[in-house]
Scaffold this motif. Structure first.
Motif, PDB file in Angstrom:
ATOM      1  N   GLY A 168       6.344   4.341 -13.595  1.00  0.00           N
ATOM      2  CA  GLY A 168       5.587   5.535 -13.950  1.00  0.00           C
ATOM      3  C   GLY A 168       4.884   6.213 -12.807  1.00  0.00           C
ATOM      4  O   GLY A 168       4.309   7.298 -12.999  1.00  0.00           O
ATOM      5  N   TYR A 169       4.913   5.604 -11.610  1.00  0.00           N
ATOM      6  CA  TYR A 169       4.230   6.239 -10.480  1.00  0.00           C
ATOM      7  C   TYR A 169       5.271   6.832  -9.540  1.00  0.00           C
ATOM      8  O   TYR A 169       6.231   6.165  -9.151  1.00  0.00           O
ATOM      9  CB  TYR A 169       3.352   5.232  -9.739  1.00  0.00           C
ATOM     10  CG  TYR A 169       2.416   5.906  -8.751  1.00  0.00           C
ATOM     11  CD1 TYR A 169       1.376   6.701  -9.205  1.00  0.00           C
ATOM     12  CD2 TYR A 169       2.604   5.776  -7.382  1.00  0.00           C
ATOM     13  CE1 TYR A 169       0.540   7.350  -8.324  1.00  0.00           C
ATOM     14  CE2 TYR A 169       1.768   6.409  -6.486  1.00  0.00           C
ATOM     15  CZ  TYR A 169       0.729   7.196  -6.948  1.00  0.00           C
ATOM     16  OH  TYR A 169      -0.093   7.852  -6.074  1.00  0.00           O
ATOM     17  N   PRO A 170       5.095   8.101  -9.153  1.00  0.00           N
ATOM     18  CA  PRO A 170       6.157   8.788  -8.393  1.00  0.00           C
ATOM     19  C   PRO A 170       6.199   8.415  -6.917  1.00  0.00           C
ATOM     20  O   PRO A 170       5.247   7.878  -6.363  1.00  0.00           O
ATOM     21  CB  PRO A 170       5.773  10.272  -8.556  1.00  0.00           C
ATOM     22  CG  PRO A 170       4.274  10.235  -8.669  1.00  0.00           C
ATOM     23  CD  PRO A 170       3.946   8.979  -9.441  1.00  0.00           C
ATOM     24  N   ARG A 171       7.309   8.738  -6.313  1.00  0.00           N
ATOM     25  CA  ARG A 171       7.410   8.682  -4.855  1.00  0.00           C
ATOM     26  C   ARG A 171       6.623   9.856  -4.268  1.00  0.00           C
ATOM     27  O   ARG A 171       6.382  10.860  -4.949  1.00  0.00           O
ATOM     28  CB  ARG A 171       8.870   8.801  -4.430  1.00  0.00           C
ATOM     29  CG  ARG A 171       9.771   7.682  -4.913  1.00  0.00           C
ATOM     30  CD  ARG A 171       9.653   6.450  -4.073  1.00  0.00           C
ATOM     31  NE  ARG A 171      10.028   6.687  -2.682  1.00  0.00           N
ATOM     32  CZ  ARG A 171       9.904   5.778  -1.705  1.00  0.00           C
ATOM     33  NH1 ARG A 171       9.379   4.598  -1.991  1.00  0.00           N
ATOM     34  NH2 ARG A 171      10.276   6.061  -0.477  1.00  0.00           N
ATOM     35  N   PRO A 172       6.187   9.786  -3.023  1.00  0.00           N
ATOM     36  CA  PRO A 172       5.425  10.892  -2.429  1.00  0.00           C
ATOM     37  C   PRO A 172       6.211  12.199  -2.417  1.00  0.00           C
ATOM     38  O   PRO A 172       7.437  12.203  -2.209  1.00  0.00           O
ATOM     39  CB  PRO A 172       5.136  10.399  -1.002  1.00  0.00           C
ATOM     40  CG  PRO A 172       5.246   8.913  -1.071  1.00  0.00           C
ATOM     41  CD  PRO A 172       6.300   8.632  -2.104  1.00  0.00           C
ATOM     42  N   LEU A 173       5.507  13.301  -2.649  1.00  0.00           N
ATOM     43  CA  LEU A 173       6.148  14.618  -2.618  1.00  0.00           C
ATOM     44  C   LEU A 173       6.656  14.968  -1.231  1.00  0.00           C
ATOM     45  O   LEU A 173       7.625  15.735  -1.089  1.00  0.00           O
ATOM     46  CB  LEU A 173       5.146  15.690  -3.063  1.00  0.00           C
ATOM     47  CG  LEU A 173       4.704  15.682  -4.529  1.00  0.00           C
ATOM     48  CD1 LEU A 173       3.624  16.738  -4.751  1.00  0.00           C
ATOM     49  CD2 LEU A 173       5.881  15.924  -5.450  1.00  0.00           C
ATOM     50  N   VAL A 174       6.000  14.445  -0.207  1.00  0.00           N
ATOM     51  CA  VAL A 174       6.400  14.695   1.189  1.00  0.00           C
ATOM     52  C   VAL A 174       6.403  13.367   1.932  1.00  0.00           C
ATOM     53  O   VAL A 174       5.749  12.399   1.514  1.00  0.00           O
ATOM     54  CB  VAL A 174       5.449  15.685   1.887  1.00  0.00           C
ATOM     55  CG1 VAL A 174       5.543  17.065   1.277  1.00  0.00           C
ATOM     56  CG2 VAL A 174       4.009  15.181   1.838  1.00  0.00           C
TER      57      VAL A 174
END
Length: 424
Positions: free
Chosen positions: A415-421
């Protein structure tokens, strides 16, 4: 009949209220007034404002007075009440935003047209926004350090005393707004709660401010900013009580600094103070992920989720999240500043937009290209990850050495995303 109307705005208190004190000295009867104006952008602050007004009404009744509440355009309702009562004057505290200054000009003109005296008073800041001028010329200070020196040396006005009594004529006081949903259980609106919090802070907190105010997980800041925004506390009284607390007083000076900048540049919430030719990305997806605390960078997400949960954010976290939006995502500072203004209890125009422009490099920062290393900030000011665990619970089981960089973990967090950048 000798009557003065005192129009309250961002000065919802009875202690050190120059306009109220002067009115009670100069007139036999005084009518404290607050106008619930639909043009006023209250964001998520309606419930807190309702509590502030209820507390102010109780305080004024304790002095024998009353808080009269009207709904509609502030100028129209104030002049209508003054004319109905044959009041000889309208007193109010002066403010600096474009909306406030437009309202003050209109009110002064309408009072003049009705042969009613109009007087503006200090009280929103410690030093009046127009009181200091750079020695080399110019209408305001553009750099903080010389302002701090001039501000520190400038004489202070005397604190105004609470009137012994407030005598009001018979009239319909009007109904207060419904308290509704309180944005955060951490903050109870009103001067009574504000003064108790100030008392505790001056007794137990201010001496430790220099060492503890950057501790993200600790409760080592005053959390007085919502009360300063609504004027439940006098900034001058707070400064007087904090004498000797240099780092904390310096923060109060920053508040005055941005007010004098806004007085000179009232479009601070819309236009670049110092245009730099930035080309911002129109990335609604990235902006929304930032607003929701789902950027994949835990220290950023913790700050944004604190904002959503509490309508307040630690000052160090504000710097981290704003820098991430404008420096890493390259999203227009106005997107972030408007989001803060909608949600924060303490979001006044001067400080909110002045600080955002500072971080974007379009404001008063003497190092406009300054960047923030978000991981270094996280390790330094949340070394054990306690702040992140509090607001990003899905990372709660991660050890301190990796909680700020979950993307380096061989096991993905559900449920926790990878970094946007890229954070490398």
């Amino acid at each position: 009949m000798d009557i003065i109307v005192v129009l309250f705005n961002r000065d919802l208190r009875t202690h050190d209220h120059p306009a109220l004190a002067a009115a009670c000295e100069n007139a036999r009867q005084v009518v404290p007034l607050f106008v619930l104006d639909p043009a006023l952008p209250t964001g998520h602050r309606e419930g807190f404002l309702a509590e502030c007004l209820a507390d102010l009404r109780r305080s004024l009744r304790g002095l024998g007075g009353e808080l009269v509440i009207r709904r509609g355009d502030t100028v129209t309702e104030t002049v209508r009440l003054a004319r109905m009562l044959s009041a000889r004057a309208v007193y109010t505290a002066l403010d600096v935003s474009a909306l406030a200054r437009s309202r003050q000009r209109r009110l002064a003109a309408e009072c003049d047209r009705n042969r009613t005296e109009f007087r503006g008073f200090p009280g929103v800041t410690i030093v009046a926004p127009d009181a200091l001028r750079p020695s080399g010329g110019g209408d305001h200070y553009r750099v903080f350090t010389p302002y701090w020196r001039a501000w520190s040396a400038h004489p202070r006005r005397e604190l105004s005393k609470v009137p012994g009594t407030v005598s009001v004529p018979e009239l319909d006081a009007g109904s207060p707004p419904e308290p509704g949903h309180r944005p955060s259980a951490l903050f109870e609106g009103g001067e009574t709660a504000a003064r108790e919090r100030m008392r505790r802070w001056l007794k137990h907190g201010v001496a430790d401010y220099a060492d503890g105010h950057d501790d993200l997980a600790g409760n080592r800041t005053s959390r007085l900013s919502p009360y300063l925004h609504f004027g439940c506390l006098s900034p001058l009284e707070l400064e007087t009580g904090a004498a000797g607390g240099g780092d904390f007083v310096r923060q109060l000076c920053w508040r005055d600094f941005f007010h004098q900048v806004t007085a000179a540049f009232p479009r601070i919430n819309r236009d670049d103070y110092r245009p730099r030719g930035h080309e911002w990305r129109a990335d609604s997806g990235a902006a929304q992920a930032w607003k929701e605390g789902m950027t994949g960078v835990p220290i950023v997400d913790a700050g944004m989720r604190q904002l959503l949960a509490e309508n307040w954010m630690h000052n160090r976290a504000r710097m981290i999240v704003s820098s991430f939006l404008v420096r890493r995502l390259h999203v227009d500072w106005r997107v972030g500043a408007d989001h803060f203004f909608e949600l924060l209890l303490d979001a006044d125009v001067a400080n909110n937009y002045g600080n955002w422009q500072w971080m974007a490099g379009t404001g008063n920062n003497t190092r406009p290209n300054q960047t923030v290393n978000h991981l270094r900030q996280a390790r330094r000011f949340d070394p054990d990850g306690d702040y992140v665990r509090r607001y990003v619970p899905e990372l709660g089981s991660m050890p301190a050495r990796t909680i700020h960089e979950p993307w380096r973990s061989p096991v993905a967090v559900a449920g926790y995303p990878r970094p946007l950048v890229s954070m490398d």
